[in-house]
Design a protein around this motif. Structure first.
Motif, PDB file in Angstrom:
ATOM      1  N   THR A  45       0.827  -1.210   0.000  1.00  0.00           N
ATOM      2  CA  THR A  45       0.000   0.000   0.000  1.00  0.00           C
ATOM      3  C   THR A  45       0.860   1.258   0.000  1.00  0.00           C
ATOM      4  OG1 THR A  45      -1.861  -1.111   1.075  1.00  0.00           O
ATOM      5  CG2 THR A  45      -1.753   1.276   1.313  1.00  0.00           C
ATOM      6  N   GLN A  85      -7.422   0.369  -0.963  1.00  0.00           N
ATOM      7  CA  GLN A  85      -7.735  -0.839  -0.206  1.00  0.00           C
ATOM      8  C   GLN A  85      -9.014  -0.555   0.580  1.00  0.00           C
ATOM      9  OE1 GLN A  85      -4.281  -2.130   1.923  1.00  0.00           O
ATOM     10  NE2 GLN A  85      -5.320  -3.819   2.944  1.00  0.00           N
ATOM     11  N   ASP A 161      -5.750  -1.536  -5.050  1.00  0.00           N
ATOM     12  CA  ASP A 161      -5.110  -2.044  -3.832  1.00  0.00           C
ATOM     13  C   ASP A 161      -5.981  -3.128  -3.216  1.00  0.00           C
ATOM     14  OD1 ASP A 161      -3.336  -2.373  -1.784  1.00  0.00           O
ATOM     15  OD2 ASP A 161      -3.516  -0.334  -0.976  1.00  0.00           O
ATOM     16  N   GLU A 162      -5.511  -4.369  -3.274  1.00  0.00           N
ATOM     17  CA  GLU A 162      -6.239  -5.532  -2.740  1.00  0.00           C
ATOM     18  C   GLU A 162      -7.685  -5.559  -3.237  1.00  0.00           C
ATOM     19  OE1 GLU A 162      -4.979  -7.698  -0.132  1.00  0.00           O
ATOM     20  OE2 GLU A 162      -3.123  -6.667   0.357  1.00  0.00           O
TER      21      GLU A 162
HETATM   22 MG    MG Z   1      -2.064  -2.874   2.045  1.00  0.00          MG
END
Ligand code: MG
Ligand code: ADP
Length: 322
Positions: A45, A85, A161-162
Motif C-alpha cells: 500500500t 484498499q 489495492d487488494e
Molecule cells: Mg495494504
C-alpha cells in the motif's frame, strides 16, 4: 507505463522509525496486468500511495503514465485511476451521485453516457442498483462500483489495492473477469496488489514479489515457478515379472542422458524426476521409456506454486509470513 527507481518511504513516529519501503525499482509495460504480491505489512500500500501521488517518497524517483511523480503530480493524477484498499465510497451516498461527482471532478464530457456505459460493463445496471448507497450493496457490487469510480475518466493506468480481499470465491472470479476485460478490450494497464497467491497466478501477466519493503523476485507466473526447481514428474512403473528395483534401474538408465532431466531418484517403485519445463518434456520421457521396454502404470506431474517461489527467495512461506 511506470518506471520507478529507488523508491523508499520511512515513517517516523513516537515509537520509532519504520522503513516501510526500502528502495523499490520497477518497470511496468503498457497493457499488462501487473501484480504486487506480498504478505501483510510488506509495503504494498505504501508503494501504491507513492506511485499515485498520495504520499511523498522519502527517496527515489518515478515516472507514472508519462509524467514525473515529483514535478508533475497533477499530470499523474489526471492520467491514472486509483481504487484504495477497502474502496473509497461514502456508504450513505447513492452510487449514481458518487459516479456523477467523480465524472464532474475529472471533467468528463458526457457524464450520464459514461456512467451508463460503465454500469453496463460492470454489471451495475440492475434495476435501481445505482440509486442505492454502497452500504446497501453486496461485497461484489461494492467492489465493481469502486472499479467504476476508478475508471470514470478513462485512465490508461489503473491502480487497485487488494481488489478482492474479503470477497467470496464467486465474486472474486467475477472481478477477475472484469479486470481481464479492461486489459483485453481497452488496453488498460492494471497495477494491483494482492496477498493471494492464486489471484496473482490467475490474473497477472507479471508479478513482483515484495517482502519487508524490498522486491525479492519478479517475472511472469510461469517464469517465477520455473526458477524454483523445475517440475516434479513421478512415473509409477508397471510390474512386469522383473523386480521393481531392476525396472526402476532400467528406467533411470534410459533417462540418464535426457537433456531436460536434472535429477532422478527411485522411491517406492516409482521414479521421481526433476525436470525443466515438464509439460514439454513429458512426451519425450515417455517415448524414451517405451524404447527401453519400461511400462508405466501411472504418471503424475506437479508444478511448483508461487508459495514455493516465495519460500525459495525469502526462506518463509507466504502463508506464514503474514
Ligand atoms: Mg495494504
Ligand atoms: N502511516 C504510517 N505510519 C507508520 N507506519 C506505517 C504507516 N503506513 C504503513 N506503515 C507501516 O509500514 C509497513 C508497510 O505497510 P503497508 O504498505 O500498508 O503494507 P501492505 O500494504 O503490504 O500490507 C508496515 O509495517 C506498516 O505498519
Amino acid at each position: 507505463m511506470i518506471e520507478a527507481r529507488g523508491l523508499a518511504r520511512t515513517f517516523t513516529g513516537r515509537r520509532g522509525t519504520v522503513e516501510a519501503v526500502r528502495g523499490v525499482d520497477l518497470s511496468v509495460a503498457s497493457g499488462d496486468v501487473v501484480g504486487f504480491l506480498g504478505p501483510n505489512g510488506a509495503g504494498k500500500t505504501t508503494t501504491l500511495r507513492m506511485l499515485t501521488t498520495l504520499l511523498a517518497p522519502t527517496a527515489g524517483t518515478a515516472t507514472v503514465a508519462g509524467r514525473d511523480l515529483r514535478s508533475d503530480p497533477a499530470g499523474v493524477r489526471r492520467r491514472i485511476g486509483y481504487v484504495a484498499q477497502g474502496g473509497g465510497t461514502d456508504p450513505s451516498v447513492p452510487a449514481a451521485e458518487e459516479l456523477e461527482l467523480q465524472a464532474r471532478l475529472y471533467g468528463v464530457a458526457d457524464p450520464a453516457a459514461r456512467i451508463g456505459e460503465l454500469a453496463r460493463r460492470l454489471e451495475l445496471d440492475g434495476e435501481g442498483l445505482l440509486a442505492r448507497p454502497s452500504a446497501a450493496m453486496s461485497g461484489g457490487q461494492r467492489r465493481r462500483l469502486d472499479l467504476a469510480l476508478g475508471l470514470v475518466h478513462r485512465p490508461r493506468l489503473l491502480f487497485l489495492d487488494e481488489p478482492t480481499t474479503g470477497l467470496d470465491p464467486q465474486s472474486r472470479g467475477n472481478l477477475w473477469e472484469h479486470i481481464r476485460g479492461m486489459r483485453d478490450r481497452d488496453g488498460t494497464t492494471v497495477f494491483l496488489t494482492t496477498h493471494y497467491l492464486d489471484e496473482a497466478d490467475a490474473l497477472c501477466d507479471r508479478i513482483l514479489i515484495i517482502d519487508r519493503g524490498r522486491i525479492v523476485a519478479e517475472g511472469s507466473p510461469a517464469e517465477l515457478k520455473r526458477r524454483v526447481s523445475g517440475d516434479v514428474v513421478t512415473l509409477e512403473l508397471a510390474a512386469s515379472g522383473e523386480p521393481l528395483d531392476q525396472i526402476a534401474g532400467k528406467a533411470r538408465a534410459a533417462l540418464a542422458d535426457h537433456p531436460s532431466v536434472r535429477e532422478a531418484t527411485v522411491l517406492d517403485g516409482a521414479l521421481r524426476l526433476t525436470v525443466d519445463d515438464g509439460e514439454r518434456a513429458l512426451m519425450g520421457l515417455v517415448r524414451a521409456l517405451d524404447g527401453a521396454g519400461v511400462e508405466l502404470a501411472a504418471l503424475r506431474m506437479a508444478r511448483p506454486t508461487l508459495d514455493d517461489v516465495f519460500l525459495t527467495v525469502t526462506g518463509r512461506s507466504l502463508r506464514d509470513a503474514a
